[in-house]
Scaffold this active site. Sequence first.
Site, PDB file in Angstrom:
ATOM      1  N   LYS A 258      12.686  37.214 -30.134  1.00  0.00           N
ATOM      2  CA  LYS A 258      12.714  36.603 -28.801  1.00  0.00           C
ATOM      3  C   LYS A 258      13.528  37.534 -27.901  1.00  0.00           C
ATOM      4  O   LYS A 258      14.720  37.329 -27.663  1.00  0.00           O
ATOM      5  CB  LYS A 258      13.315  35.196 -28.877  1.00  0.00           C
ATOM      6  CG  LYS A 258      12.926  34.342 -27.696  1.00  0.00           C
ATOM      7  CD  LYS A 258      13.084  32.874 -28.007  1.00  0.00           C
ATOM      8  CE  LYS A 258      13.009  32.015 -26.762  1.00  0.00           C
ATOM      9  NZ  LYS A 258      11.771  32.143 -25.996  1.00  0.00           N
TER      10      LYS A 258
ATOM     11  N   GLU B 108      -0.953  32.750 -29.533  1.00  0.00           N
ATOM     12  CA  GLU B 108      -0.156  31.687 -28.910  1.00  0.00           C
ATOM     13  C   GLU B 108      -0.433  31.690 -27.416  1.00  0.00           C
ATOM     14  O   GLU B 108      -1.302  32.413 -26.937  1.00  0.00           O
ATOM     15  CB  GLU B 108       1.334  31.901 -29.194  1.00  0.00           C
ATOM     16  CG  GLU B 108       1.887  33.238 -28.702  1.00  0.00           C
ATOM     17  CD  GLU B 108       3.377  33.419 -29.002  1.00  0.00           C
ATOM     18  OE1 GLU B 108       4.091  32.436 -29.227  1.00  0.00           O
ATOM     19  OE2 GLU B 108       3.824  34.589 -28.979  1.00  0.00           O
TER      20      GLU B 108
ATOM     21  N   ARG C 247      17.910  31.778 -35.043  1.00  0.00           N
ATOM     22  CA  ARG C 247      16.852  32.665 -34.528  1.00  0.00           C
ATOM     23  C   ARG C 247      17.455  33.753 -33.631  1.00  0.00           C
ATOM     24  O   ARG C 247      17.000  34.898 -33.639  1.00  0.00           O
ATOM     25  CB  ARG C 247      15.802  31.851 -33.763  1.00  0.00           C
ATOM     26  CG  ARG C 247      14.581  32.678 -33.385  1.00  0.00           C
ATOM     27  CD  ARG C 247      13.448  31.834 -32.843  1.00  0.00           C
ATOM     28  NE  ARG C 247      13.786  31.203 -31.569  1.00  0.00           N
ATOM     29  CZ  ARG C 247      12.993  30.355 -30.929  1.00  0.00           C
ATOM     30  NH1 ARG C 247      11.821  30.018 -31.444  1.00  0.00           N
ATOM     31  NH2 ARG C 247      13.367  29.822 -29.785  1.00  0.00           N
TER      32      ARG C 247
HETATM   33  N1  PMP Z   1       6.066  31.484 -27.941  1.00  0.00           N
HETATM   34  C1  PMP Z   1       6.733  32.177 -27.009  1.00  0.00           C
HETATM   35  C2  PMP Z   1       6.209  33.508 -26.593  1.00  0.00           C
HETATM   36  C3  PMP Z   1       7.876  31.636 -26.414  1.00  0.00           C
HETATM   37  O1  PMP Z   1       8.529  32.321 -25.475  1.00  0.00           O
HETATM   38  C4  PMP Z   1       8.332  30.366 -26.823  1.00  0.00           C
HETATM   39  C5  PMP Z   1       9.573  29.778 -26.215  1.00  0.00           C
HETATM   40  N2  PMP Z   1       9.425  29.494 -24.860  1.00  0.00           N
HETATM   41  C6  PMP Z   1       7.595  29.660 -27.790  1.00  0.00           C
HETATM   42  C7  PMP Z   1       6.481  30.272 -28.351  1.00  0.00           C
HETATM   43  C8  PMP Z   1       8.017  28.310 -28.253  1.00  0.00           C
HETATM   44  O2  PMP Z   1       9.211  28.396 -28.982  1.00  0.00           O
HETATM   45  P1  PMP Z   1      10.274  27.214 -29.014  1.00  0.00           P
HETATM   46  O3  PMP Z   1       9.572  26.009 -29.474  1.00  0.00           O
HETATM   47  O4  PMP Z   1      11.314  27.690 -29.962  1.00  0.00           O
HETATM   48  O5  PMP Z   1      10.794  27.074 -27.633  1.00  0.00           O
END
Ligand code: PMP
Length: 288
Positions: free
Chosen positions: A149, A182, A50
Site C-alpha cells: 500500500k 480489483e 499491513r
Molecule cells: N484495493 C486498493 C487498491 C485499495 O487502495 C484499497 C484501500 N482503499 C483496497 C483495495 C481495500 O482495502 P481495505 O479494505 O484494507 O481498505
Amino acid sequence: MKVYINGKFYDENEASVSVFDHGLLYGDGIFEGIRLYEGCVFRLDAHLERLEDSAKAILLELPWSRQEISDAVLESCRMNNLKDGYIRVVVTRGKGSLGISPKTCKDPQLIIIADKIRLYPKEVYENGLKLITVPTRRNHAAALPPMIKSLNYLNNILAKIEAQHLGYDEAIMLNDQGFVAECTGDNIFMVKKGVIYTPTVQSDNLSGITRQAVWDIAQKLGIPFKEGVLTRYDFWIADEAFLTGTAAELVAVTEIDARQIGDGKPGPVTQKILEAYRGVVTKDGTML
Ligand code: PMP
C-alpha cells in the site's frame, strides 16, 4: 483539526512536510486508511501489520514500534474528539536530496490525519454502483506489487480518470494477464449460485482488511466463499457483485460493462453481508 507528525500535533493549516520529502518527490512511502466506528478503531492491529509489511517490502525501516503507532492513532482520534471517522496513517521516506536514492533520507515522517469521510452519495449505497472495465492494467507484481500500500497511486488514478471520462464513478482493473484484479481503491466480489467469489491476491490486488472481514463474516454465516482467477465474463454473468474498502465500506454493484448484474438491485447475499458488517465494525477493533 489537529494533525500528528512525528510525535507532535499541529493545527491542520500548519501541518506540513518538506518539499524535499521523497514521499512528495517520488511517491516513496506507504499508508493505511482506517475507520473509527463508535469509538472502535476497526481492526487497527491488522492495518498496522499491513503497514509494517508495506514498509518491509520497500525497505523502509520504521523507527516506531506497532504500539507507538497504535497509541498515536488513538491519540489522534481523541485529540480531534472523533467517535466516528476515517484515519489516514502515512509514512514517507522523509527529506532527501533531489536524486532518487533513498540513502539520503534519514528521517521518515509519520503523519496521522483523523477526519470524516463519505466516499459516495447515499443513493449509491442504496441503489448500487455501475462499473466499467478500463484499459489501464493493474501494476504487474514484478514491477510494483499491488500488495504494497504505497504512496504511488498513479496506476489507480489513471484507471479512475478513464472511468470518469466514460461517465462512471468506478473502474474494474484487470491484471497484466487480463484477469480481474480489483477496483481503483477497493476489492471486488461476485456471487454466483449462493457462492461468494473474489480474485486471489495473486491476481494483483491489495489484500484488503475489509475483504478479510467479509471472508470472516461469510464463514460465520455459513455462506461459501472462494478465491479464484476470475474473468470479466464471470462478473458479467454473476447474480450479484459488490466492492469493499475501508473508505467505501461495502457497495453493491448493479451493472458491469453495460451488463445488468442480477435484477439490477443490491442482491440478498450482499445485503446479508452488509448487515453483518455493520454489526461487527463497532466491536472488532481497538476501543479509544
Ligand atoms: N484495493 C486498493 C487498491 C485499495 O487502495 C484499497 C484501500 N482503499 C483496497 C483495495 C481495500 O482495502 P481495505 O479494505 O484494507 O481498505
